[in-house]
Design an enzyme around this catalytic site. Structure first.
Site, PDB file in Angstrom:
ATOM      1  N   LYS A  79       7.119 129.406 -46.129  1.00 14.28           N
ATOM      2  CA  LYS A  79       8.038 128.920 -44.575  1.00 14.28           C
ATOM      3  C   LYS A  79       8.757 127.198 -45.339  1.00 14.28           C
ATOM      4  CE  LYS A  79       6.156 124.649 -42.519  1.00 14.28           C
ATOM      5  NZ  LYS A  79       5.043 123.752 -41.527  1.00 14.28           N
ATOM      6  N   ARG A 123       0.410 124.298 -35.144  1.00 13.10           N
ATOM      7  CA  ARG A 123      -0.818 124.601 -36.116  1.00 13.10           C
ATOM      8  C   ARG A 123      -0.859 123.418 -37.038  1.00 13.10           C
ATOM      9  NH1 ARG A 123       1.612 121.261 -41.037  1.00 13.10           N
ATOM     10  NH2 ARG A 123       3.309 123.566 -42.401  1.00 13.10           N
ATOM     11  N   GLN A 151       5.208 116.612 -32.164  1.00 13.98           N
ATOM     12  CA  GLN A 151       3.633 117.110 -32.805  1.00 13.98           C
ATOM     13  C   GLN A 151       2.844 116.366 -32.580  1.00 13.98           C
ATOM     14  OE1 GLN A 151       4.008 119.101 -35.280  1.00 13.98           O
ATOM     15  NE2 GLN A 151       6.116 118.220 -35.241  1.00 13.98           N
ATOM     16  N   ASP A 172       4.857 104.181 -28.659  1.00  9.45           N
ATOM     17  CA  ASP A 172       5.741 105.061 -29.860  1.00  9.45           C
ATOM     18  C   ASP A 172       6.824 103.278 -29.754  1.00  9.45           C
ATOM     19  OD1 ASP A 172       8.227 106.582 -30.551  1.00  9.45           O
ATOM     20  OD2 ASP A 172       7.509 107.194 -30.829  1.00  9.45           O
ATOM     21  N   GLY A 236       1.293 111.876 -39.124  1.00  2.30           N
ATOM     22  CA  GLY A 236       2.823 111.344 -40.440  1.00  2.30           C
ATOM     23  C   GLY A 236       2.712 111.200 -41.650  1.00  2.30           C
ATOM     24  N   ASP A 238       3.325 112.807 -45.002  1.00  2.00           N
ATOM     25  CA  ASP A 238       3.318 113.685 -46.122  1.00  2.00           C
ATOM     26  C   ASP A 238       4.865 113.997 -46.537  1.00  2.00           C
ATOM     27  OD1 ASP A 238       5.516 113.298 -44.008  1.00  2.00           O
ATOM     28  OD2 ASP A 238       5.168 115.034 -43.028  1.00  2.00           O
ATOM     29  N   LYS A 242       5.099 107.035 -47.942  1.00  2.00           N
ATOM     30  CA  LYS A 242       5.249 107.408 -46.928  1.00  2.00           C
ATOM     31  C   LYS A 242       3.490 108.034 -46.288  1.00  2.00           C
ATOM     32  CE  LYS A 242       6.992 110.416 -42.725  1.00  2.00           C
ATOM     33  NZ  LYS A 242       6.704 111.852 -42.451  1.00  2.00           N
ATOM     34  N   SER A 303      -4.125 114.387 -42.887  1.00  2.00           N
ATOM     35  CA  SER A 303      -3.230 115.590 -42.816  1.00  2.00           C
ATOM     36  C   SER A 303      -1.985 115.148 -43.137  1.00  2.00           C
ATOM     37  CB  SER A 303      -3.301 116.024 -41.117  1.00  2.00           C
ATOM     38  OG  SER A 303      -1.766 116.921 -41.117  1.00  2.00           O
TER      39      SER A 303
HETATM   40  N1  LIG Z   1       1.022 116.532 -41.457  1.00  2.00           N
HETATM   41  C1  LIG Z   1       1.663 117.601 -40.899  1.00  2.00           C
HETATM   42  O1  LIG Z   1       1.190 118.370 -41.139  1.00  2.00           O
HETATM   43  C2  LIG Z   1       2.559 117.173 -40.029  1.00  2.00           C
HETATM   44  C3  LIG Z   1       3.048 118.562 -39.350  1.00  2.00           C
HETATM   45  C4  LIG Z   1       4.312 118.021 -38.909  1.00  2.00           C
HETATM   46  C5  LIG Z   1       4.985 117.270 -38.689  1.00  2.00           C
HETATM   47  N2  LIG Z   1       4.097 116.512 -39.601  1.00  2.00           N
HETATM   48  C6  LIG Z   1       5.221 114.736 -39.401  1.00  2.00           C
HETATM   49  O2  LIG Z   1       4.622 114.112 -38.349  1.00  2.00           O
HETATM   50  C7  LIG Z   1       5.678 112.579 -38.067  1.00  2.00           C
HETATM   51  C8  LIG Z   1       5.750 113.096 -36.444  1.00  2.00           C
HETATM   52  O3  LIG Z   1       7.197 114.693 -36.208  1.00  2.00           O
HETATM   53  P1  LIG Z   1       7.875 115.293 -35.109  1.00  2.00           P
HETATM   54  O4  LIG Z   1       8.144 116.185 -35.104  1.00  2.00           O
HETATM   55  O5  LIG Z   1       6.542 114.216 -33.551  1.00  2.00           O
HETATM   56  O6  LIG Z   1       8.842 113.738 -35.003  1.00  2.00           O
HETATM   57  P2  LIG Z   1       9.073 113.275 -33.623  1.00  2.00           P
HETATM   58  O7  LIG Z   1      10.993 112.377 -34.408  1.00  2.00           O
HETATM   59  O8  LIG Z   1      10.075 113.771 -32.064  1.00  2.00           O
HETATM   60  O9  LIG Z   1       8.637 111.599 -33.548  1.00  2.00           O
HETATM   61  C9  LIG Z   1       7.967 110.089 -33.838  1.00  2.00           C
HETATM   62  C10 LIG Z   1       8.288 109.666 -33.623  1.00  2.00           C
HETATM   63  O10 LIG Z   1       7.551 108.681 -34.061  1.00  2.00           O
HETATM   64  C11 LIG Z   1       8.132 107.367 -33.432  1.00  2.00           C
HETATM   65  N3  LIG Z   1       7.968 106.136 -34.923  1.00  2.00           N
HETATM   66  C12 LIG Z   1       8.529 105.988 -35.226  1.00  2.00           C
HETATM   67  N4  LIG Z   1       8.183 104.853 -35.870  1.00  2.00           N
HETATM   68  C13 LIG Z   1       6.873 104.450 -35.624  1.00  2.00           C
HETATM   69  C14 LIG Z   1       6.573 103.357 -35.283  1.00  2.00           C
HETATM   70  N5  LIG Z   1       6.274 102.572 -36.563  1.00  2.00           N
HETATM   71  N6  LIG Z   1       5.565 103.124 -34.566  1.00  2.00           N
HETATM   72  C15 LIG Z   1       5.329 103.808 -33.828  1.00  2.00           C
HETATM   73  N7  LIG Z   1       5.990 105.184 -33.234  1.00  2.00           N
HETATM   74  C16 LIG Z   1       7.211 105.433 -34.787  1.00  2.00           C
HETATM   75  C17 LIG Z   1       9.290 107.966 -33.729  1.00  2.00           C
HETATM   76  O11 LIG Z   1      10.083 106.789 -32.264  1.00  2.00           O
HETATM   77  C18 LIG Z   1       9.327 109.246 -32.726  1.00  2.00           C
HETATM   78  O12 LIG Z   1       9.034 109.025 -31.449  1.00  2.00           O
HETATM   79  C19 LIG Z   1       7.114 113.299 -39.478  1.00  2.00           C
HETATM   80  O13 LIG Z   1       6.635 111.928 -39.793  1.00  2.00           O
HETATM   81  C20 LIG Z   1       6.654 114.349 -39.380  1.00  2.00           C
HETATM   82  O14 LIG Z   1       6.829 114.487 -40.239  1.00  2.00           O
HETATM   83  C21 LIG Z   1       2.884 116.216 -40.198  1.00  2.00           C
END
Ligand SMILES: NC(=O)c1ccc[n+]([C@@H]2O[C@H](COP(=O)([O-])OP(=O)(O)OC[C@H]3O[C@@H](n4cnc5c(N)ncnc54)[C@H](O)[C@@H]3O)[C@@H](O)[C@H]2O)c1
Length: 362
Positions: A79, A123, A151, A172, A236, A238, A242, A303
């Site tokens: 991926k 997933r 997510q 948020d 988040g 990851d 972070k 995660s």
């Molecule tokens: N663990 C995994 O397998 C996995 C997979 C995909 C994404 N992720 C992680 O998940 C997270 C979210 O991804 P997404 O696609 O939903 O992104 P996204 O940009 O769609 O949403 C993220 C949201 O977080 C908000 N945000 C940022 N800082 C914040 C804080 N301190 N308090 C509250 N809200 C806050 C933003 O305003 C935004 O609305 C990312 O960090 C991404 O790396 C993890």
């Protein structure tokens, strides 16, 4: 001819797959496939390599990573995934943009190219549902979401396949994300409420943190107001630096990583010493008795996201695309004809040479 064709499972094919299967059933299938993958990994039939990538600072801070996994004897998936939190506002693109490449392990042939953006969201939700089924109280009804982007939508949907969710609290930093969550999630709007992080802590039985918090800028909740026995899916955290949860909370909790080494590098486990880290999701699926005492105590699923989960999605979407006969078949590889003629695709090439296999002892 089959081993020359690449199936492209593009947005319209994903649309057909989701429409034909139904979102709910697709989550159930994803949960089953991911669960099977956890068992298969401990048996050694599947494996993964450490993910790696480029850390980007121009034009914005971001990441471009590759995540390889293998089902021995049959399939290698890679991926490619971009993490660019400026995407939604700057380009109206998702923060996570991704593609899955699926190779025949026996030949190296590119068997499929599949959209990875939807599969990743699916997933990641399904993985939290599996962890929550093991670690949360079975009667959990109230879900709290800190960070309500892409997510968060799939976290809620997957959890709602495993729990009878009747109330959702969303929080948020961005008010638009909060306001649009109910519409985006397709969850009944009268059961979704905007809340502060402290309110989320006070009411939620299961919390998912899925924020794009910058490295070093966390935590995203205080942990001071949590209900007893709450389960948190920390999605988040990851990448190095972070983290979404305070160390004090982690030290009171049983922290279960998806992959101990990766979580120690990129997840909440960065904040813990090795002896403070609990059983992994692999351990818990292999030895369910380990989880029995954990449902009543504070637990965290750390995660970070696994290439094995992407392999599971690659196989699922390949299977469904073949079953429904959707996607496009392209001949990408220039291997037509003589395998030892690198120009075989050119117009002046001799027609296919079909020799009998040579037998040196004949
Ligand atoms: N663990 C995994 O397998 C996995 C997979 C995909 C994404 N992720 C992680 O998940 C997270 C979210 O991804 P997404 O696609 O939903 O992104 P996204 O940009 O769609 O949403 C993220 C949201 O977080 C908000 N945000 C940022 N800082 C914040 C804080 N301190 N308090 C509250 N809200 C806050 C933003 O305003 C935004 O609305 C990312 O960090 C991404 O790396 C993890």
């Amino acid at each position: 001819v089959e081993n020359r064709v690449t199936r492209v499972v593009d947005a319209s094919a994903v649309n057909a797959i989701v429409t034909t299967t139904g979102l709910d059933r697709l989550y159930d299938l994803a949960i089953d496939r991911l669960n099977a993958m956890l068992v298969e990994y401990t048996r050694g039939t599947v494996d993964l390599k450490e993910r790696d990538g480029f850390v980007l600072s121009a034009p914005h801070d971001g990441l471009l990573e590759w995540m390889p996994a293998i089902r021995r004897g049959s399939t290698v998936s890679v991926k490619m995934v971009g993490y660019n939190p400026h995407n939604p506002l700057t380009y109206r693109l998702p923060t996570i943009l991704s593609t899955l490449y699926v190779f025949d392990a026996a030949t190296g042939h590119l068997r499929s190219v599949i959209d990875g953006t939807f599969a990743t969201a699916l997933r990641t939700g399904a993985a939290s549902a599996i962890a929550s089924r093991i670690l949360a109280r079975p009667g959990a009804r109230t879900v709290g979401l800190i960070g309500c982007g892409a997510q968060a939508v799939t976290q809620l949907h997957a959890l709602s396949r495993v729990f009878d969710v009747n109330e959702v609290l969303v929080s948020d930093l961005d008010a638009t994300s909060e306001k649009t969550f109910a519409r985006r999630s397709r969850f009944p709007a009268d059961r979704v409420r905007v809340a502060s992080p402290a309110e989320v802590e006070r009411h939620a039985d299961i919390i998912c943190t899925a924020t794009s918090v910058a490295p070093g800028a966390g935590p995203v909740l205080s942990g001071d107001n949590l209900r007893p026995g709450v389960h948190i899916n920390s999605v988040g955290s990851d990448m190095p630096g972070k983290c979404e949860l305070p160390r004090s909370l982690l030290r009171q909790a049983v922290v279960c990583p998806d992959h101990p080494a990766q979580a120690a590098r990129e997840g909440e486990c960065q904040q813990l010493d090795p002896e403070e880290i609990g059983p992994s999701l692999f351990d818990l699926v292999q030895s369910p008795a380990l989880a029995d005492p954990l449902r009543e105590v504070l637990t965290v699923y750390d995660s970070t996201g696994l290439a094995l989960q992407d392999l599971a999605m690659a196989e699922l979407f390949e299977d469904l695309a073949v079953a429904y006969e959707v996607g496009h078949e392209l001949v990408i590889e220039t291997n037509a004809g003589d395998p030892q003629d690198p120009y075989a695709f050119l117009a002046d090439a001799q027609p296919d040479r079909v020799d009998e296999p040579r037998n040196a002892y004949a």
